[in-house]
Design an enzyme around this catalytic site. Structure first.
Site, PDB file in Angstrom:
ATOM      1  N   ASN A   1       0.863  -1.185   0.000  1.00 58.79           N
ATOM      2  CA  ASN A   1       0.000   0.000   0.000  1.00 58.79           C
ATOM      3  C   ASN A   1       0.900   1.235   0.000  1.00 58.79           C
ATOM      4  OD1 ASN A   1      -1.876   1.983   0.387  1.00 58.79           O
ATOM      5  ND2 ASN A   1      -2.497   1.357   2.445  1.00 58.79           N
ATOM      6  N   TRP A   2       1.061   1.822  -1.171  1.00 60.81           N
ATOM      7  CA  TRP A   2       1.963   2.971  -1.274  1.00 60.81           C
ATOM      8  C   TRP A   2       1.332   4.247  -0.708  1.00 60.81           C
ATOM      9  CZ3 TRP A   2       4.090   2.394  -7.028  1.00 60.81           C
ATOM     10  CH2 TRP A   2       4.899   1.257  -7.091  1.00 60.81           C
ATOM     11  N   LYS A   3       0.056   4.211  -0.421  1.00 63.29           N
ATOM     12  CA  LYS A   3      -0.658   5.374   0.120  1.00 63.29           C
ATOM     13  C   LYS A   3      -0.375   6.612  -0.757  1.00 63.29           C
ATOM     14  CE  LYS A   3      -0.305   3.340   4.678  1.00 63.29           C
ATOM     15  NZ  LYS A   3      -0.456   3.505   6.089  1.00 63.29           N
TER      16      LYS A   3
ATOM     17  N   HIS B   1      -9.867   0.699   4.232  1.00 61.57           N
ATOM     18  CA  HIS B   1      -8.651   0.997   5.009  1.00 61.57           C
ATOM     19  C   HIS B   1      -8.998   1.972   6.131  1.00 61.57           C
ATOM     20  CE1 HIS B   1      -4.682   2.380   6.116  1.00 61.57           C
ATOM     21  NE2 HIS B   1      -4.206   1.299   5.530  1.00 61.57           N
TER      22      HIS B   1
ATOM     23  N   GLU C   1      -7.544   4.414   7.275  1.00 59.72           N
ATOM     24  CA  GLU C   1      -7.321   5.824   6.949  1.00 59.72           C
ATOM     25  C   GLU C   1      -8.471   6.390   6.127  1.00 59.72           C
ATOM     26  OE1 GLU C   1      -3.346   5.510   5.366  1.00 59.72           O
ATOM     27  OE2 GLU C   1      -2.560   5.080   7.365  1.00 59.72           O
TER      28      GLU C   1
ATOM     29  N   GLU D   1      -5.832  -5.206  10.328  1.00 53.84           N
ATOM     30  CA  GLU D   1      -4.938  -4.063  10.489  1.00 53.84           C
ATOM     31  C   GLU D   1      -5.303  -3.295  11.751  1.00 53.84           C
ATOM     32  OE1 GLU D   1      -2.744  -3.035   6.717  1.00 53.84           O
ATOM     33  OE2 GLU D   1      -4.349  -1.606   6.951  1.00 53.84           O
TER      34      GLU D   1
ATOM     35  N   GLY E   1       1.666   2.370  10.868  1.00 51.82           N
ATOM     36  CA  GLY E   1       2.562   3.528  10.755  1.00 51.82           C
ATOM     37  C   GLY E   1       3.168   3.950  12.084  1.00 51.82           C
TER      38      GLY E   1
ATOM     39  N   SER F   1       2.870  -1.937  10.469  1.00 51.10           N
ATOM     40  CA  SER F   1       4.304  -1.863  10.797  1.00 51.10           C
ATOM     41  C   SER F   1       5.075  -3.141  10.475  1.00 51.10           C
ATOM     42  CB  SER F   1       4.503  -1.470  12.271  1.00 51.10           C
ATOM     43  OG  SER F   1       4.000  -0.173  12.497  1.00 51.10           O
TER      44      SER F   1
ATOM     45  N   GLY G   1       2.653  -1.034   4.376  1.00 49.09           N
ATOM     46  CA  GLY G   1       2.667   0.387   4.020  1.00 49.09           C
ATOM     47  C   GLY G   1       4.097   0.875   3.862  1.00 49.09           C
TER      48      GLY G   1
HETATM   49  C1  PEP Z   1      -1.273   0.156   6.057  1.00 49.34           C
HETATM   50  O1  PEP Z   1      -1.590   1.317   6.236  1.00 49.34           O
HETATM   51  O2  PEP Z   1      -1.969  -0.591   5.366  1.00 49.34           O
HETATM   52  C2  PEP Z   1      -0.041  -0.303   6.704  1.00 49.34           C
HETATM   53  C3  PEP Z   1       0.051  -1.562   6.967  1.00 49.34           C
HETATM   54  O3  PEP Z   1       0.884   0.643   6.993  1.00 49.34           O
HETATM   55  P1  PEP Z   1       2.312   0.442   7.710  1.00 49.34           P
HETATM   56  O4  PEP Z   1       2.906  -0.828   7.177  1.00 49.34           O
HETATM   57  O5  PEP Z   1       3.106   1.643   7.344  1.00 49.34           O
HETATM   58  O6  PEP Z   1       2.052   0.336   9.178  1.00 49.34           O
END
Ligand code: PEP
Length: 264
Positions: free
Chosen positions: A10-12, A96, A98, A181, A187, A227, A248
């Protein structure tokens, strides 16, 4: 049942199209080594066509980060499932945290949070649109820290699953993946303990078995996200109910993401 591993990036809101295409090129060798793993890259909408063109006829698949539930029309700023298919998407993240406005440590003013307004209801509409369009949804569920501390993890996850899957039949869920998640792990660098992540992923599978069918639950891949990095990935992937990861920050550098794929 042995389920194929799935690692989704997930490059966001990171990487321009040229940055995304160079990262993609750097990942081909690892995908070649791990032909037994499904690797999906989810760039932002403006990069889908450029990254999708590179991925055509490759082992790596393309995903989007969101979709709108309407077919087409006067929905300024939205992107339809047909547009995702046209760009080459086989997968799409939906629900997601977010997009649901459930940030772990948000720097946003509270009055701005409603901008990220997905609910269990809208997630359900989007999920059905994706299934209808033959795009595999990666459905995200997970609790906030407050909800976990109140002992509500299972309740929250159950309600999110019910909302997202309302009106969906087991026969339609081919290709669906669910990503657990926990919002507090996204993050933050605080990865969920592998045993605990596996416990919640197992709970998700048991709910899927009840809501859909044991056969459907057995083939749906349940991922962990939050993470994940090259150091903590292996213990997570050793767990019986974790079939891969949604990654992410750890997906933004080819070497780091490559090591996560190799650990799968
Ligand atoms: C995500 O937002 O889907 C995610 C897993 O982010 P991160 O790996 O940066 O915690």
């Amino acid at each position: 049942m042995a389920r194929r591993r799935l690692i989704a990036a997930n490059w966001k809101m990171n990487l321009t199209a040229p940055e995304g295409t160079s990262l993609t090129e750097a990942l081909f060798s690892v995908a070649e080594i791990r032909r037994d793993v499904d690797v999906v890259l989810c760039p932002s909408f403006p990069s889908l066509h450029a990254v999708g063109a590179l991925l055509r006829n490759s082992l790596v698949q393309l995903g989007a980060q969101d979709v709108f539930w309407g077919e087409k029309g006067a929905f300024t700023g939205q992107v339809s499932a047909a547009m995702l298919t046209d760009a080459g998407c086989t997968h799409c993240i939906v629900g997601h945290s977010e997009r649901r406005g459930r940030f772990g440590a948000s720097s946003l003013a509270p009055e701005l949070l409603p901008y990220f307004a997905d609910t269990d209801g809208t997630v359900g509409l989007k999920l059905r649109r994706l299934l209808f369009a033959n795009i595999h949804p990666i459905l995200c569920v997970g609790e906030t820290l407050e909800e976990r501390e109140a002992g509500r993890t299972e309740d929250v996850v159950r309600l999110q699953l019910e909302g997202a899957l309302s009106g969906v039949d087991a026969a339609e869920t081919f290709g669906l993946a669910v990503a657990y998640e926990p919002v507090w792990a996204i993050g933050t660098g605080s990865v969920c303990d592998a045993g605990e992540a596996n416990r919640v992923c197992g709970f998700i599978r048991s709910r899927l078995a009840e809501r859909l069918s044991p056969e459907a639950a057995d083939q749906i891949r349940v991922l962990y996200g939050g993470s994940v990095n090259s150091k903590n990935a292996a213990p997570l992937f050793r767990e019986s109910d974790i079939d891969g990861a949604l990654v992410g920050a750890g997906s933004l550098k080819a070497a780091e993401f490559g090591r996560i794929v190799l650990a799968a």
